[in-house]
Design an enzyme around this catalytic site. Structure first.
Site, PDB file in Angstrom:
ATOM      1  CG  HIS A  80      33.288  20.609   7.938  1.00  0.00           C
ATOM      2  ND1 HIS A  80      33.992  20.249   9.067  1.00  0.00           N
ATOM      3  CD2 HIS A  80      33.272  21.970   7.944  1.00  0.00           C
ATOM      4  CE1 HIS A  80      34.381  21.333   9.714  1.00  0.00           C
ATOM      5  NE2 HIS A  80      33.950  22.389   9.050  1.00  0.00           N
ATOM      6  CG  HIS A 263      38.012  25.474   7.844  1.00  0.00           C
ATOM      7  ND1 HIS A 263      37.791  24.129   7.655  1.00  0.00           N
ATOM      8  CD2 HIS A 263      37.034  25.898   8.687  1.00  0.00           C
ATOM      9  CE1 HIS A 263      36.742  23.753   8.358  1.00  0.00           C
ATOM     10  NE2 HIS A 263      36.263  24.810   9.003  1.00  0.00           N
ATOM     11  CG  ASP A 267      33.263  26.688   7.619  1.00  0.00           C
ATOM     12  OD1 ASP A 267      33.178  25.451   7.525  1.00  0.00           O
ATOM     13  OD2 ASP A 267      33.793  27.265   8.583  1.00  0.00           O
ATOM     14  CG  HIS A 290      28.959  28.473  10.586  1.00  0.00           C
ATOM     15  ND1 HIS A 290      29.250  27.820   9.419  1.00  0.00           N
ATOM     16  CD2 HIS A 290      29.890  28.071  11.499  1.00  0.00           C
ATOM     17  CE1 HIS A 290      30.311  27.041   9.607  1.00  0.00           C
ATOM     18  NE2 HIS A 290      30.719  27.182  10.854  1.00  0.00           N
ATOM     19  CG  HIS A 368      -4.310  46.789 -36.109  1.00  0.00           C
ATOM     20  ND1 HIS A 368      -3.713  46.761 -34.869  1.00  0.00           N
ATOM     21  CD2 HIS A 368      -5.578  46.356 -35.914  1.00  0.00           C
ATOM     22  CE1 HIS A 368      -4.559  46.308 -33.962  1.00  0.00           C
ATOM     23  NE2 HIS A 368      -5.714  46.046 -34.574  1.00  0.00           N
TER      24      HIS A 368
END
Length: 462
Positions: A80, A263, A267, A290, A368
């Site tokens: 948080h 929410h 996270d 998570h 060349h």
């Protein structure tokens, strides 16, 4: 490439409260930090005051929040606070904390965001680095069906979808189109827990610092009032009942109908900050948590480190150049057939990126070589040197010239032929002192390194 400046706090501030799972009383002091510091936590209560970086590679546990750990030093529930730091546009902050868990406050990032706003944010001199998503990056957990995807976009945007086997909370969607809306749209959104999970946590001596005001309790089964009273007593709370129309306890009102999904978005922002770099791209998270969040942060961190290690500049022909060929001619004395930089696409404090389009009409291809045209290696070195000269001279008001007095460690990796677009990157390897500039030169075609070398030049006033 986005090139805005890094930011830190204008003033320090402190926040005190209980840890959600440990009930420990904790004070976190948020302090300004220098450029390129990042987000770091200092456990001031432990011997030696160990520092824990906000780094996905030191995540130790994700079962009940995000935990970072180095040796015996451990810190829980950091997501948080990290979300608030990112959402309020910060890059460098030191958090001194005197216990093992961040305070839960009301279960959201609101108090952190408000405290940051009050303390103020200041711009620093260093450029902010970004991980710009160029192609799709995916992490999927086949066991849970959780999936995070990063897609190209012109800003940091997030779409989050949650899905639970629940008649009360089945599917929800939330999005954030700009971090400028974080404080209003995401920061106030509180964590949530199902009643069945709450009972398990209580039985296992967890959420000791929780109360019924720092989480939305999802009531996904019928319970008696007697059981409700027992739950209230466990949390030292006044009597509660279920809001039948919403399936949550009546101890609080929802800020948004999709507060739970918002929410989870909060996270995701906090956990992805553990990649250690700002993100420019769209994140699509399905059933995030998570565990998958931090695994995805590891992927993003690895991608950024790989790019930085290879450090391959990109060329967008549609982007307006910093210098076109006419501007280049204002700083370099070279002219046809020896002007070998067509334009400059980027100049920063320590490097320059230039472009040369190689066509079959180059005069050197006449000899060349007539039957196998190859750009001479010595001209690749000269082109890099000219690009380095532009870096040195671009901010001079008076007329100067650069004379290269040393060239070392030149390597040629592959042929350059008609049709190739050369991308030069000249990077300062030490500060310019006494009119001497030292630079590392790299020459690419696409993502392939074709030549490199080390250059020393003397800057002479005309």
């Amino acid at each position: 490439m986005m090139t805005d400046k890094q930011k830190t706090l204008a003033n320090e501030f402190s926040i005190s409260g209980k840890g959600l799972h440990t009930s420990c009383l904790v004070t976190a002091v948020f302090k300004p930090a220098p450029e390129n510091h990042g987000f770091k936590f200092k456990r001031v209560d432990l011997d030696g005051q160990p520092i824990l970086e906000a780094d996905a590679n030191i995540v130790g546990d994700t079962s009940r929040g995000t935990v970072i750990q180095k040796g015996q030093a451990r810190l829980s529930t950091i997501e948080h606070a990290l979300a608030a730091l990112v959402g309020m546009d910060l890059d460098n902050v030191l958090i001194e904390i005197d216990n093992q868990e961040m305070p839960i406050m009301d279960g959201s990032a609101r108090m952190f965001a408000e405290a940051i706003e009050k303390a103020g944010v200041v711009e620093q001199d260093a450029e902010r680095e970004y991980l710009e998503i160029k192609e799709k990056i995916v992490y999927k957990d086949p066991k849970t069906g959780s999936e995070l995807i990063a897609l190209p976009d012109d800003d940091y945007r997030l779409n989050v979808m949650i899905s639970f086997n629940s008649s009360v909370l089945s599917n929800q969607f939330a999005s954030l189109e700009s971090l400028a809306d974080f404080k209003k749209e995401v920061a106030p959104c509180r964590t949530f827990v199902f009643l069945r999970e709450l009972e398990f946590l209580l039985q296992n001596n967890l959420v000791k610092g929780g109360d019924l005001d720092n989480a939305i309790v999802i009531m996904d089964r019928e319970v008696s009032q007697e059981e409700m009273d027992r739950l209230a007593d466990l949390f030292h709370h006044e009597r509660i009942e279920v809001q039948k129309d919403k399936g949550i306890l009546n101890n609080l009102d929802l800020h948004f109908e999709n507060e739970c999904a918002r929410h989870k978005l909060l996270d995701v922002i906090g956990d992805l900050s553990l990649a250690g770099v700002r993100i420019k791209g769209r994140i699509i998270a399905t059933k995030p948590g998570h565990g998958v969040n931090t695994e995805f942060a590891k992927l993003l961190k690895k991608e950024f480190q790989t790019r930085k290690r290879n450090d391959i500049p990109e060329y967008d022909p549609e982007k307006e150049p910093v210098m076109d060929v006419n501007k280049v001619k204002q700083f370099l004395p070279h002219r046809f057939p020896f002007l070998l930089v067509d334009k400059v696409t980027e100049i920063t404090d320590d490097h320059i990126i230039g472009i040369k389009n190689v066509t079959v009409n180059e005069p050197f291809f006449t000899g060349h070589f007539p039957d196998e045209p190859v750009m001479p290696g010595v001209l690749l070195v000269e082109a890099m040197a000219q690009c380095g000269g532009l870096y040195v001279l671009h901010n001079k008001e008076e007329k100067y010239s650069t004379y290269f007095i040393r060239i070392d460690n030149v390597k040629f990796r592959r042929k350059v032929v008609p049709g190739d677009t050369l991308i030069f990157k000249m990077e300062l390897t030490s500060p310019i002192r006494r009119g001497i500039a030292n630079m590392k030169g790299l020459c690419y075609v696409g993502k392939s390194l074709v030549a490199e070398g080390e250059f020393m030049a003397q800057i002479v006033k005309n």
